[in-house]
Every structure is written in C-alpha cells, then in structure tokens.
Design a protein around this motif. Structure first.
Motif, PDB file in Angstrom:
ATOM      1  N   UNK A 365      35.818 -24.342 -52.832  1.00 24.93           N
ATOM      2  CA  UNK A 365      35.860 -22.539 -51.981  1.00 24.93           C
ATOM      3  C   UNK A 365      36.336 -21.663 -52.676  1.00 24.93           C
ATOM      4  N   UNK A 366      37.760 -21.806 -53.223  1.00 19.46           N
ATOM      5  CA  UNK A 366      38.226 -20.497 -54.122  1.00 19.46           C
ATOM      6  C   UNK A 366      37.123 -20.301 -55.360  1.00 19.46           C
ATOM      7  N   UNK A 367      36.801 -20.663 -55.878  1.00 15.38           N
ATOM      8  CA  UNK A 367      35.745 -20.634 -57.357  1.00 15.38           C
ATOM      9  C   UNK A 367      34.616 -19.945 -56.259  1.00 15.38           C
ATOM     10  N   UNK A 368      34.161 -20.217 -55.331  1.00 10.36           N
ATOM     11  CA  UNK A 368      33.455 -19.399 -54.185  1.00 10.36           C
ATOM     12  C   UNK A 368      33.081 -18.081 -53.998  1.00 10.36           C
ATOM     13  N   UNK A 369      34.533 -17.976 -53.354  1.00 11.44           N
ATOM     14  CA  UNK A 369      35.033 -16.817 -53.722  1.00 11.44           C
ATOM     15  C   UNK A 369      34.921 -15.904 -54.310  1.00 11.44           C
ATOM     16  N   UNK A 370      35.841 -16.058 -55.796  1.00  4.91           N
ATOM     17  CA  UNK A 370      35.855 -15.398 -56.642  1.00  4.91           C
ATOM     18  C   UNK A 370      34.389 -14.411 -57.124  1.00  4.91           C
ATOM     19  N   UNK A 371      33.327 -15.812 -57.162  1.00  5.04           N
ATOM     20  CA  UNK A 371      31.999 -15.730 -57.654  1.00  5.04           C
ATOM     21  C   UNK A 371      31.368 -14.056 -56.465  1.00  5.04           C
ATOM     22  N   UNK A 372      31.703 -14.574 -55.239  1.00  2.00           N
ATOM     23  CA  UNK A 372      31.142 -13.456 -53.908  1.00  2.00           C
ATOM     24  C   UNK A 372      31.805 -12.936 -53.405  1.00  2.00           C
ATOM     25  N   UNK A 373      33.369 -13.292 -53.223  1.00  3.07           N
ATOM     26  CA  UNK A 373      33.893 -12.432 -52.141  1.00  3.07           C
ATOM     27  C   UNK A 373      34.710 -11.688 -52.648  1.00  3.07           C
ATOM     28  N   UNK A 374      34.849 -10.693 -53.878  1.00  3.82           N
ATOM     29  CA  UNK A 374      35.916 -10.086 -54.055  1.00  3.82           C
ATOM     30  C   UNK A 374      35.399  -8.790 -53.587  1.00  3.82           C
ATOM     31  N   UNK A 375      37.259  -8.251 -53.154  1.00  2.00           N
ATOM     32  CA  UNK A 375      36.619  -6.433 -52.459  1.00  2.00           C
ATOM     33  C   UNK A 375      37.799  -6.603 -52.144  1.00  2.00           C
TER      34      UNK A 375
END
Length: 420
Positions: A365-375
């Motif tokens: 889940x953290x990997x997915x956030x690093x790809x698409x959920x950073x801001x």
C-alpha cells in the motif's frame, strides 16, 4: 512546476568509491540541504573582505519582505537575485568602513537600526571569468541576504528607502512569493533561500538581549548579535550591566532546533507506522516526528516520541539523513527504527493526543502511494491517484525519503521489501 529531479539535491561531497560509500551506500541529500555556497564563516568579521564583496558587480542579494522571497513571476517562480545598485539606498558603500569593535562602541539607541546584509557565502561553482570576485585564494560569486521589510512601526522617513527599493523591484515585474512553505525552487536555489530565510527570521526575532532586555546589534555580517556596553544616547547613565559582556557566552548565535523524524518498521518488516495530524488532508499520512529535549540523545528522542504519540515501543534506531527546515529554524534528523516484537506494535493515542490517527500500513500500500499518492499538504494528488487511497508527503520532504529507504532495506536477510 519544477521537475522532481531538479528538486532533489546531490550530496555536497566528492562522489568517490570509498570504504564508507561501499559500506553505507550513497549519502541521502534532502531538500534545502547541499548548498552550492562555501559559507567562509571565518571571514564574516573581516570588514575589508565584506566591503569588497558587497559592491562587486557579480554579487547577488537574496531579498525577503516579511519573509517572502523576491521571485520572477514567470512560471515556475524562481528567486530573483538583486544587484548592489538595486539595494544601494538601504546599504551604503561605507557600511564596513569601521571595525565591529568601533561599531559597537559607537552604538546610539537614537539612531534607527540599519539594514543588515547577511553574508551567505561564495558560489565557487560558477565558471571563473575575467573580473570575477577573488579574495586571497577564494573566488566565486558572493551572495548576501537582505530583509527589505523595513522597520516595523518606524517613522515615514525610516520606511521611505525600503518602500523605494521594493517599488522599483516590483516595477520590473518582480513580486514577493506569498506562501506558508516554499518548496518549489530548484535544489540549489532552495538551499540558498533556506539559509537566507532562517538568518533573517532569527535576526528579526532577536533584536533585544535575552539577559538584560536592551537592544542588540548585528555583528559577523548578521550571523551573531551583540549587546553593546555603551550607548551614546545616554553617556552618563550608560547601559545596564549584562553578564553577556563578561562571560564566554558574550554573543547571541542563530538558533537551530533539533527535531527527530522517523520511519518505523514492524517486527517482521512488512509494515510501516504512519500518523496523521488533525489538519492533514483526507487520507494523508506521514512519519512521526517531534523535538529533541535537553539532555536527550537523538535515538532516545525517537523512541520517546513514537511511544508518546502512538504507544509503540521501539528497539533499534538508525540515523539516516537530515534536512534543514527554515520554518523557522529546525534541523530534521531522520531515522529508521524497528519494533523488536509484535507485542510492542499495539497502537494507542491515549498518551499524547497530538495525532488524529496512527496506523500500520502494508508495504504494498505504501509503494502504491509513493507512485501515485504523493503531494504537498495543500496540493491535490496526481491524476493516477485513486480516491480513498493512502497519500504521502512529496519527495522534497524528508518523510518521503525515509519511507522509501525504510521499505527498501533488507532487514530479514532476504530480498528487499520494496521494488520502488
């Protein structure tokens, strides 16, 4: 917007294959660090040097007004570095004609404090050209910081030259960037801005002596403040006695507040602990952080903060990297830590109610956030973000770098946890 690659600085040391590099890998350099300037701190009291640097044609000034940096308005906003002729009404060419000792002896409380250019350093990376600034064995472009806010509550006569300088700059299409946190400059520009902002802010907050309450004077080109022993405005009465003039601590130095920030791994290294503050956007989580207290090691501070905020008991703590944070004067000391036993992973927010929530997140889940959920806090996530999914800080935040490092470490002797 500046590309993410341009926002992450390279380490400020020589990149070479060494024993330490082989053992620990590449040094992590965080946003606001790795300045291109050689600070030459030992020359800050050398008035002949400062006088020569101040007026040199290549010299550049970082200007702030109410701590907002002067920028070029074309997108993306970039700092505008002023020339001496653009700020000359505030900084006379004779500024460094007297020594620091003579300036302190001539202190007169009836005279409004003059604008203080703060020497930041020399950019020695610029190509050496004929007529470039040189001083002994040092050569480069001198950089100063200057606060153009003007004296608060001052008379019209005192405010006029500041207003004149600001209006002339704004007439050129320049503006002062209004933002709570500026994290859009390219890496080198950000490091210079961070140094300028921190020192200007410190000088603004420390115009009075913390011991005797009398006005202080900027010395060492704005990187120290002294409490003068005499005042020409009252030669008979003098100034009150002050212990800062008789002890080794006779100067006030810029403040830096050490702060720990940590990425915490579960006992099996398959999950990471993240928390969210009460003002965070929906689904936005980050690493836990807090101030180091007096007589406390960094490692102890990490363990204390995580237990206080989330109730989790840590085992080993490893220091990773650090990040200057000029809002106003923090040094973020990044760490990676791990829980030794699953029994110590239970989360409770009952000790310190600072966090709204804290959770263990699976590595995937953290990997997915690093790809698409950073801001950044005030920005929306990217177009690939799925509503309701985990959001994380941007690469310019040390929290992002710690998370990436933590989920990439081979803690179990097998393959690395993350493919990021």
């Amino acid at each position: 917007m500046t590309s993410s690659d341009a926002l992450i600085p390279n380490p400020a040391h020589i990149q070479a294959e060494t024993m330490l590099a082989r053992q620990f890998g590449r040094e992590t350099a965080n946003y606001f660090s790795s300045s291109p300037l050689n600070r030459l701190s030992f020359l800050r009291s050398d008035h002949p040097f400062l006088s020569a640097a101040l007026q040199h044609p290549s010299t550049r000034f970082v200007l702030l007004k109410d701590l907002a940096p002067l920028v070029q308005t074309a997108a993306p906003a970039a700092p505008y570095y002023a020339r001496y002729d653009e700020i000359q009404p505030l900084v006379p060419a004779t500024l460094y004609d007297q020594s620091e000792e003579d300036l302190l002896n001539a202190y007169d409380s009836r005279t409004p404090a003059a604008a203080t250019p703060i020497f930041l350093g020399l950019d020695e990376t610029a190509p050496k050209r004929e007529g470039a600034f040189t001083w002994k064995s040092y050569a480069g472009t001198p950089y100063f910081a200057l606060d153009v806010t003007g004296p608060r509550g001052g008379e019209e006569e005192q405010q006029a030259p500041y207003r004149q300088v600001v209006e002339a700059l704004e007439a050129k299409g320049l503006s002062f960037l209004q933002a709570r946190v500026v994290m859009s400059f390219a890496a080198d520009q950000a490091a210079i801005y961070a140094q300028a902002r921190a020192l200007i802010d410190w000088n603004t907050r420390n115009t009075f002596c913390g011991t005797c309450g009398q006005r202080t004077v900027a010395v060492h080109s704005g990187t120290k403040r002294a409490c003068p022993a005499t005042d020409r405005a009252r030669p008979a009465a003098g100034r009150p006695a002050c212990s800062t003039r008789t002890t080794i601590s006779n100067l006030s130095f810029p403040r830096t507040d050490p702060t720990v920030i940590v990425a915490v791994l579960s006992a099996d290294a398959q999950r990471i602990l993240l928390g969210r503050g009460k003002r965070f956007p929906p689904h936005w989580y980050s690493t836990l952080a807090g101030f180091v207290e007096p007589a406390e090691s960094v490692e102890d501070a990490v363990r204390r903060e995580v237990w206080e905020e989330a109730g989790v008991t840590l085992s080993r703590v490893v220091l990773h990297s650090s990040q200057p944070w000029p809002y106003p004067a923090n040094l973020m000391i990044g760490a990676i830590a791990q829980v030794s036993d699953a029994a110590h992973e239970a989360i409770t927010l009952e000790h310190d109610p600072e966090l709204e929530d804290a959770r263990w997140f699976d590595i995937a889940e953290v990997e997915e956030a690093l790809r698409n959920g950073v801001s950044a806090l005030g920005d929306a996530p990217g177009p690939e973000y799925t509503e309701g999914a985990l959001r994380l800080p941007p690469p310019t935040a040390i929290a992002n770098q710690l998370i990436r490092a933590a989920i990439s470490i081979d803690l179990l002797g097998g393959e690395k946890n993350s493919k990021i």
